[in-house]
Design a protein around this motif. Structure first.
Motif, PDB file in Angstrom:
ATOM      1  N   ALA A 168      32.265  36.240  49.603  1.00  0.00           N
ATOM      2  CA  ALA A 168      33.274  35.288  50.075  1.00  0.00           C
ATOM      3  C   ALA A 168      34.183  34.867  48.924  1.00  0.00           C
ATOM      4  CB  ALA A 168      32.592  34.068  50.700  1.00  0.00           C
ATOM      5  N   ARG A 169      33.595  34.678  47.745  1.00  0.00           N
ATOM      6  CA  ARG A 169      34.412  34.335  46.567  1.00  0.00           C
ATOM      7  C   ARG A 169      35.353  35.483  46.206  1.00  0.00           C
ATOM      8  NH1 ARG A 169      29.517  31.624  42.997  1.00  0.00           N
ATOM      9  NH2 ARG A 169      29.775  29.467  43.789  1.00  0.00           N
ATOM     10  N   ARG A 170      34.877  36.714  46.371  1.00  0.00           N
ATOM     11  CA  ARG A 170      35.728  37.876  46.097  1.00  0.00           C
ATOM     12  C   ARG A 170      36.927  37.879  47.030  1.00  0.00           C
ATOM     13  NH1 ARG A 170      33.722  44.126  46.992  1.00  0.00           N
ATOM     14  NH2 ARG A 170      35.794  45.089  47.016  1.00  0.00           N
ATOM     15  N   MET A 171      36.698  37.598  48.320  1.00  0.00           N
ATOM     16  CA  MET A 171      37.816  37.537  49.262  1.00  0.00           C
ATOM     17  C   MET A 171      38.760  36.391  48.923  1.00  0.00           C
ATOM     18  SD  MET A 171      36.279  38.558  53.027  1.00  0.00           S
ATOM     19  CE  MET A 171      34.840  37.492  52.973  1.00  0.00           C
ATOM     20  N   ALA A 172      38.210  35.264  48.502  1.00  0.00           N
ATOM     21  CA  ALA A 172      39.040  34.114  48.140  1.00  0.00           C
ATOM     22  C   ALA A 172      39.912  34.439  46.932  1.00  0.00           C
ATOM     23  CB  ALA A 172      38.163  32.900  47.853  1.00  0.00           C
ATOM     24  N   ARG A 173      39.345  35.153  45.934  1.00  0.00           N
ATOM     25  CA  ARG A 173      40.135  35.543  44.762  1.00  0.00           C
ATOM     26  C   ARG A 173      41.274  36.469  45.162  1.00  0.00           C
ATOM     27  NH1 ARG A 173      34.962  35.918  42.308  1.00  0.00           N
ATOM     28  NH2 ARG A 173      34.915  38.177  42.675  1.00  0.00           N
ATOM     29  N   LEU A 174      40.972  37.400  46.057  1.00  0.00           N
ATOM     30  CA  LEU A 174      41.997  38.344  46.493  1.00  0.00           C
ATOM     31  C   LEU A 174      43.127  37.620  47.218  1.00  0.00           C
ATOM     32  CD1 LEU A 174      43.012  41.228  46.847  1.00  0.00           C
ATOM     33  CD2 LEU A 174      41.601  41.399  48.905  1.00  0.00           C
ATOM     34  N   VAL A 175      42.769  36.731  48.144  1.00  0.00           N
ATOM     35  CA  VAL A 175      43.791  35.978  48.879  1.00  0.00           C
ATOM     36  C   VAL A 175      44.609  35.119  47.923  1.00  0.00           C
ATOM     37  CG1 VAL A 175      44.151  34.169  50.598  1.00  0.00           C
ATOM     38  CG2 VAL A 175      42.521  36.003  51.050  1.00  0.00           C
ATOM     39  N   ASP A 176      43.952  34.498  46.953  1.00  0.00           N
ATOM     40  CA  ASP A 176      44.655  33.661  45.978  1.00  0.00           C
ATOM     41  C   ASP A 176      45.650  34.495  45.168  1.00  0.00           C
ATOM     42  OD1 ASP A 176      45.116  31.225  44.456  1.00  0.00           O
ATOM     43  OD2 ASP A 176      44.047  32.216  42.835  1.00  0.00           O
ATOM     44  N   ASP A 177      45.225  35.690  44.725  1.00  0.00           N
ATOM     45  CA  ASP A 177      46.128  36.554  43.959  1.00  0.00           C
ATOM     46  C   ASP A 177      47.291  37.051  44.821  1.00  0.00           C
ATOM     47  OD1 ASP A 177      44.725  36.266  41.657  1.00  0.00           O
ATOM     48  OD2 ASP A 177      43.755  38.224  41.696  1.00  0.00           O
ATOM     49  N   LEU A 178      47.016  37.366  46.090  1.00  0.00           N
ATOM     50  CA  LEU A 178      48.077  37.813  46.988  1.00  0.00           C
ATOM     51  C   LEU A 178      49.116  36.709  47.196  1.00  0.00           C
ATOM     52  CD1 LEU A 178      46.009  39.717  49.717  1.00  0.00           C
ATOM     53  CD2 LEU A 178      47.663  40.728  48.148  1.00  0.00           C
ATOM     54  N   LEU A 179      48.652  35.484  47.399  1.00  0.00           N
ATOM     55  CA  LEU A 179      49.578  34.362  47.595  1.00  0.00           C
ATOM     56  C   LEU A 179      50.370  34.092  46.325  1.00  0.00           C
ATOM     57  CD1 LEU A 179      47.310  31.920  49.659  1.00  0.00           C
ATOM     58  CD2 LEU A 179      49.238  33.276  50.488  1.00  0.00           C
ATOM     59  N   SER A 180      49.709  34.173  45.174  1.00  0.00           N
ATOM     60  CA  SER A 180      50.406  33.954  43.908  1.00  0.00           C
ATOM     61  C   SER A 180      51.473  35.014  43.683  1.00  0.00           C
ATOM     62  CB  SER A 180      49.411  33.974  42.740  1.00  0.00           C
ATOM     63  OG  SER A 180      48.481  32.921  42.848  1.00  0.00           O
TER      64      SER A 180
END
Length: 349
Positions: A168-180
């Motif tokens: 779940a943290r891996r998905m959160a990091r990916l979403v955060d990087d995509l939004l950034s």
């Protein structure tokens, strides 16, 4: 400038010369009779009066010219020119008459960039979907297991919940990087103008990453002088975090090896402030260096995912530095580590 040969009259010559895109005109024998400035710039070897085939060897284009001459109906055709570099043209082919002669005009639109952007979009969606699908499938699988065979097994439950949390943290990091990345791209034309001192910023990142460095048996060193650049502090902080965290993760020694160092240097060079991050890792092969800032590109996919990488870190760094009107330099030799250097313009007092 070559004089335009125009058997139709000066009006047609003046019209096509005023058009911003390349335009060619051929007669019934498919000989070139007119070409505007953009066309002559695009094809320097054009010879007025010569067969079009001597300059443009495009079967689909010549077939379209023949059809338009036969039917009188305009049509559009794609033409991929591979020399000297690959370019895609969308060509509008239309015929017209002048007294007793027929002519065909070719209006060329360079669609190379459009095709490249479309390919990037398709690849981006496919890669992002793939990166999310793997951890999501893992989480769903463990949920089903916890609802079934492992329902009454506390040891398995704790182990599975730990794996699910990491995924779940891996998905959160990916979403955060995509939004950034999306946010940076939207403001790419707006150059930040605040004064940011890179020295304390780098120290803040090193302090925050010290526990990770100890865990990976990596020694952190900082050599810095006051270096004030023009930029956005939060974005430059993100640059430092990405570069230093990558250096720590990918230069971690094997258990039997000695501790390694990551050295961060802050200074000025040629009107720019710079932050150079040097590691003692395995280095990067020359063929991989130009692609490191591509989205989702990884030298070693398995290792990157195992270390929590999203494949977007260096792409984010590149875009942040582009917004700052700076750049990212990468130097590496296999077996001798790598140096990533971020440049940003100095702040003018």
């Amino acid at each position: 400038m070559n004089e335009i040969v125009d058997p139709v009259g000066g009006l047609v010559a003046s019209l096509i010369e005023a058009m911003p895109e390349p335009v060619l005109v051929v007669d019934e024998s498919v000989r070139l009779v007119a070409a505007n400035g953009p066309a002559r710039g695009l094809f320097p070897h054009l010879r007025l009066g010569a067969p079009l085939a001597s300059t443009l060897r495009a079967v689909d284009l010549h077939d379209a010219i023949a059809r338009v001459m036969a039917s009188g109906l305009a049509e559009d055709v794609s033409w991929l020119d591979r020399v000297p570099v690959e370019r895609l043209f969308q060509v509008h082919v239309a015929g017209f008459q002048s007294i007793d002669s027929g002519f065909v005009a070719l209006n060329l639109h360079d669609a190379t960039e459009t095709r490249r952007l479309e390919k990037m979009r398709v690849d981006f969606v496919a890669n992002a979907s793939h990166e999310l699908r793997t951890p999501l499938a893992s989480v769903l699988g463990f949920i089903e297991t916890l609802q079934g065979p492992a329902r009454a097994d506390p040891v398995a439950r704790d182990r599975f919940l730990g794996i699910m949390l990491e995924q779940a943290r891996r998905m959160a990091r990916l979403v955060d990087d995509l939004l950034s990345l999306s946010r940076i791209e939207q403001s790419l034309h707006l150059q930040p103008r605040a004064a940011v001192d890179l020295a304390p910023l780098a120290q803040q990142v090193l302090d925050a990453l010290a526990p990770m460095a100890r865990e990976n048996r990596v020694h952190l060193e900082l050599s810095a002088t006051r270096t004030v650049v023009r930029g956005d502090r939060d974005e430059l902080l993100r640059v430092a975090e990405n570069l230093i965290e990558n250096a720590i993760k990918y230069s971690a020694p094997e258990p039997e090896e000695a501790e390694r160092a990551v050295r961060v240097e802050i200074g000025t060079r040629d009107g720019f402030g710079f932050m150079a991050v040097r590691d003692e890792g395995p280095g990067i092969a020359p063929q991989n260096i130009p692609r490191l800032t591509e989205r989702f590109y990884r030298v070693d996919v398995g290792q990157s995912r195992a270390k929590g990488g999203t494949g977007l870190g260096l792409a984010l760094v590149k875009h942040i530095l582009a917004r700052h009107r700076g750049r990212l330099g990468i130097e590496s030799t296999l077996g001798r580590g790598a140096t990533f250097t971020a440049f940003a313009p100095l702040h003018e007092k």
